[in-house]
Design a protein around this motif. Structure first.
Motif, PDB file in Angstrom:
ATOM      1  N   HIS A  37       0.808  -1.222   0.000  1.00 30.41           N
ATOM      2  CA  HIS A  37       0.000   0.000   0.000  1.00 30.41           C
ATOM      3  C   HIS A  37       0.841   1.273   0.000  1.00 30.41           C
ATOM      4  N   ARG A  38       2.170   1.104   0.113  1.00 28.35           N
ATOM      5  CA  ARG A  38       3.101   2.241   0.141  1.00 28.35           C
ATOM      6  C   ARG A  38       2.715   3.228   1.246  1.00 28.35           C
ATOM      7  N   ILE A  39       2.552   2.682   2.456  1.00 32.90           N
ATOM      8  CA  ILE A  39       2.162   3.480   3.613  1.00 32.90           C
ATOM      9  C   ILE A  39       3.142   3.249   4.752  1.00 32.90           C
ATOM     10  N   GLY A  40       3.079   4.098   5.755  1.00 35.95           N
ATOM     11  CA  GLY A  40       4.013   4.017   6.872  1.00 35.95           C
ATOM     12  C   GLY A  40       3.456   3.417   8.138  1.00 35.95           C
ATOM     13  N   ALA A  41       2.149   3.157   8.178  1.00 35.39           N
ATOM     14  CA  ALA A  41       1.552   2.605   9.392  1.00 35.39           C
ATOM     15  C   ALA A  41       0.209   1.967   9.071  1.00 35.39           C
ATOM     16  N   VAL A  42      -0.166   1.030   9.930  1.00 34.73           N
ATOM     17  CA  VAL A  42      -1.482   0.400   9.827  1.00 34.73           C
ATOM     18  C   VAL A  42      -2.156   0.491  11.187  1.00 34.73           C
ATOM     19  N   VAL A  43      -3.463   0.499  11.159  1.00 32.04           N
ATOM     20  CA  VAL A  43      -4.232   0.437  12.392  1.00 32.04           C
ATOM     21  C   VAL A  43      -4.480  -1.036  12.694  1.00 32.04           C
ATOM     22  N   VAL A  44      -4.226  -1.419  13.935  1.00 28.61           N
ATOM     23  CA  VAL A  44      -4.457  -2.791  14.367  1.00 28.61           C
ATOM     24  C   VAL A  44      -5.833  -2.831  15.010  1.00 28.61           C
ATOM     25  N   THR A  45      -6.695  -3.696  14.478  1.00 26.56           N
ATOM     26  CA  THR A  45      -8.060  -3.767  14.979  1.00 26.56           C
ATOM     27  C   THR A  45      -8.565  -5.198  14.936  1.00 26.56           C
ATOM     28  N   GLY A  46      -9.264  -5.541  15.989  1.00 26.41           N
ATOM     29  CA  GLY A  46      -9.881  -6.866  16.058  1.00 26.41           C
ATOM     30  C   GLY A  46     -11.220  -6.896  15.355  1.00 26.41           C
ATOM     31  N   GLY A  47     -11.649  -5.754  14.846  1.00 29.35           N
ATOM     32  CA  GLY A  47     -12.928  -5.679  14.150  1.00 29.35           C
ATOM     33  C   GLY A  47     -13.899  -4.771  14.877  1.00 29.35           C
ATOM     34  N   GLY A  48     -15.006  -4.515  14.239  1.00 28.66           N
ATOM     35  CA  GLY A  48     -16.038  -3.680  14.834  1.00 28.66           C
ATOM     36  C   GLY A  48     -15.706  -2.201  14.865  1.00 28.66           C
ATOM     37  N   GLY A  49     -14.624  -1.814  14.202  1.00 28.42           N
ATOM     38  CA  GLY A  49     -14.280  -0.397  14.151  1.00 28.42           C
ATOM     39  C   GLY A  49     -13.480   0.113  15.333  1.00 28.42           C
ATOM     40  N   SER A  50     -13.247  -0.737  16.342  1.00 29.96           N
ATOM     41  CA  SER A  50     -12.468  -0.280  17.490  1.00 29.96           C
ATOM     42  C   SER A  50     -10.978  -0.398  17.172  1.00 29.96           C
ATOM     43  N   ILE A  51     -10.188   0.427  17.819  1.00 30.21           N
ATOM     44  CA  ILE A  51      -8.751   0.473  17.562  1.00 30.21           C
ATOM     45  C   ILE A  51      -8.015  -0.201  18.718  1.00 30.21           C
ATOM     46  N   ASP A  52      -7.228  -1.218  18.374  1.00 31.86           N
ATOM     47  CA  ASP A  52      -6.389  -1.874  19.381  1.00 31.86           C
ATOM     48  C   ASP A  52      -5.031  -1.185  19.472  1.00 31.86           C
ATOM     49  N   GLY A  53      -4.562  -0.681  18.333  1.00 35.47           N
ATOM     50  CA  GLY A  53      -3.264  -0.027  18.317  1.00 35.47           C
ATOM     51  C   GLY A  53      -2.894   0.440  16.928  1.00 35.47           C
ATOM     52  N   ASP A  58     -17.592   8.307  17.879  1.00 38.56           N
ATOM     53  CA  ASP A  58     -18.237   7.400  18.835  1.00 38.56           C
ATOM     54  C   ASP A  58     -17.429   6.114  19.045  1.00 38.56           C
ATOM     55  N   GLY A  59     -16.106   6.249  19.109  1.00 40.63           N
ATOM     56  CA  GLY A  59     -15.235   5.107  19.364  1.00 40.63           C
ATOM     57  C   GLY A  59     -14.936   4.232  18.164  1.00 40.63           C
ATOM     58  N   SER A  60     -15.488   4.569  16.999  1.00 40.94           N
ATOM     59  CA  SER A  60     -15.256   3.772  15.789  1.00 40.94           C
ATOM     60  C   SER A  60     -14.343   4.501  14.817  1.00 40.94           C
TER      61      SER A  60
END
Length: 144
Positions: A33-49, A109-111
């Motif tokens: 994707h030629r990007i510098g970071a990814v969002v780690v998520t278990g699903g549901g729109g919440s962010i784990d890291g 709203d947390g998503s």
């Protein structure tokens, strides 16, 4: 101007990985994707890291033979600073500078609804300066 305007320009697609993805898999995603970071998520729109290239490079400096098999969740930054679409670009720049953050998830709203990078902010700032310069030039060249 607000973060929502940046998202209108760049889009709201966010590349994510699951917490159990290996560092090798994350590296492939970053390269594809030629990007510098990814969002780690278990699903549901919440962010784990958030897991960045810098996180991976720093881990490479540690004596650990199993880095590529390590999981995203073991290297990610889990105390994620986020913003909202109505956050001003000035507030965003200030937070990113003070906290030394290069990628900030946008949440409602947390998503997760988007991701803004320091590059997006710089691109916006340059475009604003160019517009102001052009307006000043036109005003000076054609005052009436």
């Amino acid at each position: 101007m607000q973060v929502s305007v940046l998202l209108q320009t760049k889009g709201t697609d966010v590349v994510t990985v699951r917490p159990e993805a290996t560092v090798a898999e994350v590296a492939i995603v970053l390269a594809e994707h030629r990007i510098g970071a990814v969002v780690v998520t278990g699903g549901g729109g919440s962010i784990d890291g958030v897991l960045s290239e810098r996180d991976i490079v720093r881990a490479l400096a540690r004596p650990d033979d199993g880095l590529l098999a390590a999981t995203a969740s073991s290297l990610m930054t889990s105390e994620v600073v986020t913003c909202q679409p109505d956050t001003t670009v000035e507030e965003l720049m200030s937070t990113m500078t003070e906290r030394r953050i290069r990628h900030m998830p946008v949440v409602v709203d947390g998503s997760l609804v988007g991701l803004v990078s320091i590059g997006d902010v710089v691109k916006h700032h340059i475009a604003t300066l160019e517009t102001e310069t052009r307006a000043m030039h036109d005003y000076i060249a054609h005052p009436y």
